[in-house]
Design a protein around this motif. Structure first.
Motif, PDB file in Angstrom:
ATOM      1  N   PRO A 137       0.812  -1.225   0.000  1.00 49.19           N
ATOM      2  CA  PRO A 137       0.000   0.000   0.000  1.00 49.19           C
ATOM      3  C   PRO A 137       0.841   1.268   0.000  1.00 49.19           C
ATOM      4  N   ALA A 138       2.030   1.222   0.620  1.00 49.42           N
ATOM      5  CA  ALA A 138       2.901   2.402   0.608  1.00 49.42           C
ATOM      6  C   ALA A 138       3.328   2.740  -0.818  1.00 49.42           C
ATOM      7  N   LEU A 139       3.626   1.722  -1.619  1.00 49.03           N
ATOM      8  CA  LEU A 139       4.044   1.960  -3.005  1.00 49.03           C
ATOM      9  C   LEU A 139       2.864   2.442  -3.858  1.00 49.03           C
ATOM     10  N   LEU A 140       1.676   1.893  -3.622  1.00 50.56           N
ATOM     11  CA  LEU A 140       0.497   2.363  -4.358  1.00 50.56           C
ATOM     12  C   LEU A 140       0.163   3.804  -3.982  1.00 50.56           C
ATOM     13  N   LEU A 141       0.355   4.146  -2.723  1.00 52.24           N
ATOM     14  CA  LEU A 141       0.155   5.532  -2.304  1.00 52.24           C
ATOM     15  C   LEU A 141       1.161   6.462  -2.964  1.00 52.24           C
ATOM     16  N   ARG A 142       2.388   5.962  -3.169  1.00 53.87           N
ATOM     17  CA  ARG A 142       3.390   6.775  -3.868  1.00 53.87           C
ATOM     18  C   ARG A 142       2.964   7.014  -5.307  1.00 53.87           C
ATOM     19  N   LEU A 143       2.369   6.007  -5.951  1.00 54.45           N
ATOM     20  CA  LEU A 143       1.848   6.205  -7.311  1.00 54.45           C
ATOM     21  C   LEU A 143       0.744   7.261  -7.310  1.00 54.45           C
ATOM     22  N   TYR A 144      -0.157   7.174  -6.339  1.00 51.83           N
ATOM     23  CA  TYR A 144      -1.248   8.152  -6.241  1.00 51.83           C
ATOM     24  C   TYR A 144      -0.696   9.552  -6.018  1.00 51.83           C
ATOM     25  N   SER A 145       0.307   9.660  -5.153  1.00 54.88           N
ATOM     26  CA  SER A 145       0.939  10.954  -4.902  1.00 54.88           C
ATOM     27  C   SER A 145       1.590  11.504  -6.165  1.00 54.88           C
ATOM     28  N   THR A 146       2.304  10.655  -6.890  1.00 53.07           N
ATOM     29  CA  THR A 146       2.977  11.073  -8.117  1.00 53.07           C
ATOM     30  C   THR A 146       1.968  11.534  -9.167  1.00 53.07           C
ATOM     31  N   LEU A 147       0.858  10.824  -9.279  1.00 49.71           N
ATOM     32  CA  LEU A 147      -0.187  11.216 -10.220  1.00 49.71           C
ATOM     33  C   LEU A 147      -0.727  12.595  -9.884  1.00 49.71           C
ATOM     34  N   ASN A 148      -1.007  12.847  -8.620  1.00 50.31           N
ATOM     35  CA  ASN A 148      -1.556  14.139  -8.227  1.00 50.31           C
ATOM     36  C   ASN A 148      -0.561  15.271  -8.429  1.00 50.31           C
ATOM     37  N   GLN A 149       0.711  14.997  -8.184  1.00 54.03           N
ATOM     38  CA  GLN A 149       1.729  16.014  -8.448  1.00 54.03           C
ATOM     39  C   GLN A 149       1.805  16.322  -9.938  1.00 54.03           C
TER      40      GLN A 149
END
Length: 446
Positions: A137-149
């Protein structure tokens, strides 16, 4: 144009900064809780978190490197292609999760090599086993963060991180000390708190993807396609060198601490204060680097090379200006800062002497951080990795060790942690200069 870009980048970076500081507070919370629980719990947390961070940041760097890809698609008005690209990135995240979980579930050889006391190994292994479950989940959250940035909408992620911190604090205390039917779990309890928070944050992120209009045109939730090997190869060419570069940065700090340890407890404690201050300061150029990279990639998607260069200049000027202010504050307030951190006058004296070097270190760090993120916008990732390896490991670590313990040319051995900070500052200043030249050449060529 200049004032508009300055406002956009500053606002974007400021939002990211708040979230990054909240994430840093996760680690601070666990350190405080474990320290209050017992010395054994704090020691296990120290070793376990160092291993986890080394694994996580490298994999995080691989995924975070996708920011310019999605920002370019958005800038080019190809939002409909972002959804497919994000779905393909899930294959990359899955591969990263498998590699990371494998490393975290089999730490025994590394623990033996590092001479971790046998009495501590069981708790460290239990701690890492729980964090292995928290890694996907930490890595999926990083993907979500990167998308929003990439979409220039980092506020969603920042709120998520702040709320996650509010949940993390009571859970860490509860799981570590026990109560309400739960046994005290010490450091392992902090890991369980991280696992619960990560899955809770991921659930909220998934809900937002389903409900927020921002994501509707991206069609992210369409049926996932079979692996597109051409696209995945592009992701790997961008992400693997970027992830390895982040790993070099982190390990240069980790190895510095190990090399300084032979100078004794006071030197190590003083260095830890300087390292902690450096990590906090780095959050500012990290946020500016992400924001500038997103903006440069947007203009590249618009095929406007001139405005991309203007955004780059704005981001660099903002990073240099804030770095000057922060470095001056640290240099002027080094004695009060050291006293605030340290209860021992001896440790405070060492820390104060190092904080002067931290100020110089940060000036170079701010420039190189923005440069390396923007170089990824231009798909330049291998050269920065080689520069990092040569300068941060070669000049910074090897040079620091030589200056501290053997002497260099006419300079005798300093027998002080300051030697490592002097060499590190020189290495980062050279890195920043090389990256500026690389950027000048790349932007002129493109």
């Amino acid at each position: 144009m200049a004032s508009s870009e300055l406002s956009r980048i500053a606002r974007h970076a400021g939002t990211i900064l708040v979230g990054q500081l909240a994430v840093m507070a996760f680690g601070v919370t666990d350190t405080l809780v474990a320290g209050r629980h017992s010395d054994a719990a704090l020691a296990a947390l120290s070793v376990g978190s160092a291993l986890y961070v080394s694994v996580y940041v490298g994999l995080m760097g691989v995924l975070q490197a996708l920011l310019p890809v999605w920002a370019e698609l958005r800038g080019g008005g190809r939002g409909h292609e972002i959804g497919r690209s994000v779905r393909q990135s899930l294959y990359l995240a899955a591969a990263c999760a498998v590699l990371g979980c494998g490393a975290l579930l089999a730490p025994a050889p590394l623990l033996r090599w590092a001479d971790v006391p046998p009495a501590m190994r069981a708790e460290v292994q239990d701690y890492l086993a729980v964090l292995a479950m928290a890694l996907p989940p930490a890595l999926l959250l990083r993907l979500y963060s990167t998308l929003n940035q990439a979409l220039a909408r980092p506020l969603f992620v920042t709120w998520l991180q702040v709320v996650g911190l509010a949940l993390k604090v009571p859970l860490s205390i509860w799981f570590a000390f026990g109560g309400a039917g739960l046994p005290a779990a010490g450091a392992v309890g902090c890991a369980w708190a991280t696992l619960v928070v990560n899955y809770a944050m991921l659930a909220v992120a998934w809900w937002m993807l389903r409900t927020q209009p921002l994501y509707a045109e991206l069609a992210i939730r369409a049926r996932i396609e079979a692996p597109d090997w051409r696209r995945l190869a592009e992701f790997l060419r961008l992400g693997v060198p970027a992830g390895l570069a982040v790993l070099v940065e982190v390990t240069s700090f980790t190895l510095m601490a190990l090399m300084i340890a032979r100078l004794g407890t006071v030197a190590s404690a003083g260095h830890q204060i300087a390292a902690n201050m450096t990590a906090v300061l780095y959050m500012v150029p990290l946020s500016l680097g992400l924001a500038t990279s997103a903006r440069v990639s947007w203009w590249r998607g618009q095929n406007d090379a001139g405005r991309a260069r203007a955004s780059l200049r704005t981001g660099l000027a903002l990073a240099a200006g804030t770095a000057l202010l922060l470095a001056a504050a640290v240099a002027l307030l080094r004695n009060p800062i050291a006293t605030l951190y340290a209860g021992s006058p001896a440790v405070a004296a060492v820390a104060a002497s190092l904080l002067g070097w931290v100020a110089l270190y940060h000036l170079a760090d701010a420039v190189q951080a923005v440069c390396v993120f923007v170089l990824r916008s231009y798909r330049v990732t291998l050269a920065p990795l080689l520069v990092y390896g040569l300068l941060l490991w070669g000049v910074g670590l090897y040079g620091g060790q030589s200056l501290a313990y053997r002497g260099v040319g006419p300079w005798p051995a300093l027998q002080s942690p300051a030697a490592f900070w002097m060499a590190g500052a020189a290495a980062l200043a050279t890195t920043a200069a090389v990256f500026l030249v690389l950027l000048w050449r790349v932007t002129r060529a493109r």
